[in-house]
Design a protein around this motif. Structure first.
Motif, PDB file in Angstrom:
ATOM      1  N   GLY A 315       0.806  -1.216   0.000  1.00 25.04           N
ATOM      2  CA  GLY A 315       0.000   0.000   0.000  1.00 25.04           C
ATOM      3  C   GLY A 315       0.836   1.260   0.000  1.00 25.04           C
ATOM      4  O   GLY A 315       0.544   2.222  -0.728  1.00 25.04           O
ATOM      5  N   ARG A 316       1.876   1.275   0.802  1.00 22.73           N
ATOM      6  CA  ARG A 316       2.708   2.483   0.914  1.00 22.73           C
ATOM      7  C   ARG A 316       3.399   2.808  -0.398  1.00 22.73           C
ATOM      8  O   ARG A 316       3.403   3.961  -0.848  1.00 22.73           O
ATOM      9  N   LEU A 317       3.992   1.800  -1.037  1.00 15.38           N
ATOM     10  CA  LEU A 317       4.715   2.045  -2.286  1.00 15.38           C
ATOM     11  C   LEU A 317       3.761   2.373  -3.436  1.00 15.38           C
ATOM     12  O   LEU A 317       4.101   3.153  -4.330  1.00 15.38           O
ATOM     13  N   THR A 318       2.567   1.800  -3.406  1.00 16.33           N
ATOM     14  CA  THR A 318       1.565   2.162  -4.403  1.00 16.33           C
ATOM     15  C   THR A 318       1.161   3.619  -4.250  1.00 16.33           C
ATOM     16  O   THR A 318       1.043   4.358  -5.238  1.00 16.33           O
ATOM     17  N   ARG A 319       0.982   4.049  -3.006  1.00 16.21           N
ATOM     18  CA  ARG A 319       0.629   5.454  -2.749  1.00 16.21           C
ATOM     19  C   ARG A 319       1.735   6.387  -3.199  1.00 16.21           C
ATOM     20  O   ARG A 319       1.468   7.423  -3.840  1.00 16.21           O
ATOM     21  N   LEU A 320       2.985   6.031  -2.924  1.00 13.01           N
ATOM     22  CA  LEU A 320       4.113   6.876  -3.336  1.00 13.01           C
ATOM     23  C   LEU A 320       4.215   6.944  -4.857  1.00 13.01           C
ATOM     24  O   LEU A 320       4.524   7.999  -5.426  1.00 13.01           O
ATOM     25  N   ALA A 321       3.946   5.817  -5.518  1.00 15.86           N
ATOM     26  CA  ALA A 321       4.014   5.803  -6.978  1.00 15.86           C
ATOM     27  C   ALA A 321       2.961   6.722  -7.583  1.00 15.86           C
ATOM     28  O   ALA A 321       3.243   7.503  -8.497  1.00 15.86           O
ATOM     29  N   LEU A 322       1.739   6.652  -7.071  1.00 14.91           N
ATOM     30  CA  LEU A 322       0.674   7.505  -7.595  1.00 14.91           C
ATOM     31  C   LEU A 322       0.944   8.971  -7.304  1.00 14.91           C
ATOM     32  O   LEU A 322       0.474   9.848  -8.043  1.00 14.91           O
ATOM     33  N   ALA A 323       1.705   9.242  -6.249  1.00 14.41           N
ATOM     34  CA  ALA A 323       2.069  10.627  -5.915  1.00 14.41           C
ATOM     35  C   ALA A 323       3.280  11.107  -6.713  1.00 14.41           C
ATOM     36  O   ALA A 323       3.670  12.277  -6.607  1.00 14.41           O
ATOM     37  N   GLY A 324       3.896  10.218  -7.501  1.00 10.02           N
ATOM     38  CA  GLY A 324       5.027  10.609  -8.335  1.00 10.02           C
ATOM     39  C   GLY A 324       6.362  10.632  -7.617  1.00 10.02           C
ATOM     40  O   GLY A 324       7.337  11.219  -8.125  1.00 10.02           O
ATOM     41  N   ASP A 325       6.459   9.978  -6.455  1.00 12.63           N
ATOM     42  CA  ASP A 325       7.708   9.964  -5.679  1.00 12.63           C
ATOM     43  C   ASP A 325       8.606   8.829  -6.176  1.00 12.63           C
ATOM     44  O   ASP A 325       8.658   7.746  -5.591  1.00 12.63           O
ATOM     45  N   ALA A 326       9.331   9.094  -7.257  1.00 12.14           N
ATOM     46  CA  ALA A 326      10.149   8.054  -7.886  1.00 12.14           C
ATOM     47  C   ALA A 326      11.238   7.543  -6.947  1.00 12.14           C
ATOM     48  O   ALA A 326      11.475   6.334  -6.852  1.00 12.14           O
ATOM     49  N   ASP A 327      11.930   8.445  -6.254  1.00 16.04           N
ATOM     50  CA  ASP A 327      13.021   8.036  -5.368  1.00 16.04           C
ATOM     51  C   ASP A 327      12.497   7.201  -4.198  1.00 16.04           C
ATOM     52  O   ASP A 327      13.119   6.202  -3.801  1.00 16.04           O
ATOM     53  N   GLY A 328      11.347   7.600  -3.654  1.00 15.48           N
ATOM     54  CA  GLY A 328      10.761   6.849  -2.548  1.00 15.48           C
ATOM     55  C   GLY A 328      10.338   5.448  -2.971  1.00 15.48           C
ATOM     56  O   GLY A 328      10.519   4.483  -2.225  1.00 15.48           O
ATOM     57  N   VAL A 329       9.816   5.338  -4.188  1.00 12.35           N
ATOM     58  CA  VAL A 329       9.401   4.036  -4.702  1.00 12.35           C
ATOM     59  C   VAL A 329      10.608   3.132  -4.901  1.00 12.35           C
ATOM     60  O   VAL A 329      10.606   1.969  -4.480  1.00 12.35           O
TER      61      VAL A 329
END
Length: 436
Positions: A315-329
């Motif tokens: 869930g967390r990485l999916t949320r970061l991906a949809l938010a455009g946080d490439a480095d976080g993903v």
């Protein structure tokens, strides 16, 4: 020769006939080309005849061949449109039925497991099966307390047959590239083989179904039938009426399709949170849409046990991906083992790889379609695509393998349903880490 070895020889002969039949059709195709028949028409004819033989043989067998065919049928939606016509009817048949076993064999299993006076348990027992699947078949009956029940009886020798079929299918894996050139069925066969022991134990299935029924008791979206009795080879549960998903896929209204899709997504994401279990056999034969709008769920032989629910990083990485946080993903994928530490990849490339797959939950409502799934399958499986080259650098950790396969299978059913719903809302409610 005893009946069991004779049947085993017959099963092996049927499976062995598949590559021989394909070779004959290929030779026929060459002859037609020599005489001037258009190449595309010849190829279509070979595909159709091969599909008819392939799924006819799988449909005649039980054990691993039938189970493999049912699992494969979920991915029908990913096949190219020009190929689906010859396959769709044969695939759909595998989702609902298989040839029944003789009633004398049924009675023997019931006597062995429930005792010689097994008939006293039932006010009525219908000898004609209502459904027959990969390792057992279902009979309708009236229990001694007057309740309508489903009696699932395991085929004699189901275990050895299951293993034998899967071993044979593994050796014939290349044949299934007739369906799609890039199709690799070996991982699916290997996983089915690994689940054999659990699926053959109806006592374990009874315990699993009881846990699911308790978790969804009085639920207004999901219904799990009550378990009355479970032995090693006989399972007695509450009877489940409703419209099979295979029927909705073939002839359902838009309202039925959309509701069934929403309920399937709810089951997929809520069961791990509520019961610590993931229903791991998402082919349409295991689901019914009830008259009150609930999704009825059967067959709990294949489950993934997730006592802590779905992993929070999903869930967390999916949320970061949809938010455009490439480095976080990228950082999170490395932590979970999806991207090996030794592999050098661009964070934005990883994000671009993932975002199209996440489209269904990037919007408030989404309609799953066969064309969408085919487009994604082509993008990810085409050796000439950037996505394919990047995918070769990634890893699927063992702890995520079952979740990945079940999710992919569920998406395949949603695309067969052509279902539109607010899938993002389901994840916000049930997927840990997604709404934080």
């Amino acid at each position: 020769m005893t009946d069991i070895p004779r049947r085993a020889v017959s099963r092996t002969a049927k499976l062995a006939s598949l590559p021989l039949g394909l070779a004959g059709r290929a030779a026929l195709g060459l002859g037609k080309r020599v005489t001037g028949t258009a190449a595309d028409l010849v190829s279509a004819e070979i595909q159709q005849r091969t599909a008819e033989q392939l799924f006819s043989v799988l449909g005649q067998l039980k054990g691993g061949a039938m189970k493999f065919g049912q699992a494969l049928s979920v991915f029908e939606a990913a096949l190219p449109e020009h190929m689906t016509g010859p396959y769709r009817a044969a695939l759909t048949k595998l989702q609902e039925a298989a040839p029944p076993m003789p009633i004398a064999s049924v009675h023997k299993v019931l006597a062995d497991d429930l005792g010689p006076r097994w008939k006293r348990r039932f006010a009525e027992f219908d000898d004609t099966p209502t459904a027959a699947a990969s390792i057992g078949q279902v009979h309708r009956a009236v229990y001694h307390n007057g309740m309508q029940v489903a009696v699932k009886v395991q085929y004699p020798g189901a275990g050895p047959a299951l293993i034998s079929d899967l071993n044979q299918l593994g050796r014939l894996a290349n044949l299934f590239r007739v369906l799609q050139p890039g199709l690799d069925v070996k991982p699916l066969v290997n996983e089915l083989r690994a689940r054999v022991t659990e699926e053959l134990d109806y006592k374990l299935e009874a315990d699993t179904q009881k846990a699911m029924a308790k978790a969804f008791a009085h639920d207004d979206e999901i219904f799990v039938p009550k378990v009355y009795s479970g032995s090693e080879r006989v399972l007695i549960t509450e009877w489940l009426d409703g419209t099979p998903l295979a029927e909705i896929i073939a002839n359902g209204t838009e309202e039925q399709r959309d509701l069934a899709g929403l309920r399937m997504a709810t089951l997929h994401f809520s069961a791990p949170a509520r019961a610590g279990l993931l229903h791991a056999d998402p082919h349409p034969g295991n689901f019914r849409l009830l008259d009150d709008g609930r999704l009825g769920v059967i067959d709990f032989g294949a489950v993934s046990r997730l006592p802590d629910g779905l992993p929070e990083p999903i869930g967390r990485l999916t949320r970061l991906a949809l938010a455009g946080d490439a480095d976080g993903v990228l950082s999170g994928l490395r932590d979970e083992g999806f991207v090996p530490r030794s592999v050098d990849v661009d964070a934005q490339a990883i994000l671009d790889y993932l975002l199209p797959v996440l489209e269904p939950i990037g919007v408030d409502e989404f309609r799953f379609t066969r064309s969408w799934l085919r487009s994604e399958a082509t993008r990810l499986a085409n050796p000439r695509s950037d996505a394919y080259q990047l995918g070769k650098k990634l890893n699927l950790p063992a702890s995520y393998l079952m979740i990945y396969r079940v999710t992919l299978g569920s998406i395949g059913v949603l695309c067969q349903l052509n279902a539109k719903a607010g899938y993002r809302g389901v994840l916000e409610r049930w997927l840990p880490g997604f709404a934080d």
